[in-house]
Design an enzyme around this catalytic site. Sequence first.
Site, PDB file in Angstrom:
ATOM      1  N   HIS A  11      36.264 -33.450 -35.607  1.00 53.43           N
ATOM      2  CA  HIS A  11      36.836 -33.962 -34.358  1.00 53.43           C
ATOM      3  C   HIS A  11      38.081 -34.804 -34.616  1.00 53.43           C
ATOM      4  O   HIS A  11      38.249 -35.408 -35.681  1.00 53.43           O
ATOM      5  CB  HIS A  11      35.799 -34.788 -33.582  1.00 53.43           C
ATOM      6  CG  HIS A  11      35.347 -36.022 -34.300  1.00 53.43           C
ATOM      7  ND1 HIS A  11      36.092 -37.183 -34.349  1.00 53.43           N
ATOM      8  CD2 HIS A  11      34.229 -36.277 -35.016  1.00 53.43           C
ATOM      9  CE1 HIS A  11      35.454 -38.092 -35.047  1.00 53.43           C
ATOM     10  NE2 HIS A  11      34.310 -37.564 -35.471  1.00 53.43           N
ATOM     11  N   GLU A  89      27.034 -36.129 -36.155  1.00 56.53           N
ATOM     12  CA  GLU A  89      27.389 -36.968 -37.293  1.00 56.53           C
ATOM     13  C   GLU A  89      26.110 -37.508 -37.934  1.00 56.53           C
ATOM     14  O   GLU A  89      25.046 -37.562 -37.312  1.00 56.53           O
ATOM     15  CB  GLU A  89      28.271 -38.127 -36.799  1.00 56.53           C
ATOM     16  CG  GLU A  89      28.703 -39.155 -37.827  1.00 56.53           C
ATOM     17  CD  GLU A  89      29.444 -38.555 -39.008  1.00 56.53           C
ATOM     18  OE1 GLU A  89      28.783 -37.855 -39.819  1.00 56.53           O
ATOM     19  OE2 GLU A  89      30.649 -38.791 -39.138  1.00 56.53           O
TER      20      GLU A  89
END
Length: 250
Positions: A11, A89
Site C-alpha cells: 500500500h 499487516e
Amino acid sequence: MAVTKLVLVRHGESQWNNENRFTGWYDVDLSEKGVSEAKAAGKLLKAEGFSFDFAYTSVLKRAIHTLWNVLDELDQAWLPVEKSWKLNERHYGALQGLNKAETAEKYGDEQVKQWRRGFAVTPPELTKDDERYPGHDPRYAKLTDAELPTTESLALTIDRVVPYWNETILPRLKSGERVIIAAHGNSLRALVKYLDNMGEDEILELNIPTGVPLVYEFDENFKPIKHYYLGNAEEIAAKAAAVANQGKAK
C-alpha cells in the site's frame, strides 16, 4: 517457455507511516502522498502493458484504497476482488499506535529492530479487553479466538499468508488468470520469504517500499524465475532505506 507474472504492491504511504507509528491491524487510511504513490503504481503498470483478471487485498482500507487507485489508473475498476484478513499487516500487539522512533529511544534501536524485523520475535501482547484487540471489530466477527492475534511475529504472519497463497491465490494463477495483490509490508515479506526460500537472516534485512509494483515471473512449474520492481531504481532503493530507518531513535 510460458512465463506467468504476478504483481505485488505494498500500500501507499499511510497516515501513520507518515507519523512513523506502528500500525499493524489499526485501520488508518492513505496519506495524500500514499494516494499519489498508488496512482503512480497504476500508471507504471499501464505503461508496461499490464492488465489483470483478479485482485486480492486485505480488509484494511490502506491496502483496499491502494488497489482502487491502481485499478482506476488501469481502467479496471470493475475487476473482481477478494479481501481477506489473511493478507492483513502483521499484528504489532501493544506497540500499535506508538511512535517508532520514540519507542526506539525507550527500548533501544536493536530491540525495536527485532520487534519490527526479527523472524520469530513477537511484540508485547494486547490484552483482550484492550480496545485495539481485533475481537471488538465487526469485520472479524466470524473469526475464532484462536484465529484472532494479540500480537504476531513474521513467522506467525507466514503461518496465515502462505496457506492462503497455496490454497487460494496460486490455483488462480495456475488457471491462467493474471493476478495482482495489494497488501502490506509484512504480509508481502512473508510471501516473498516463502517464494524465494529466504533464510531468517535475509528476511531481517528485506524492506519493501510503499506503492512500488513488484513483479514476479514464474516458470511452467510455478517456481519463481526472477522478480523486479517497476520504476526508477535509485528512487526505489531510497524508499526501501527509509522503511529500514523508521525504527531508529532520532
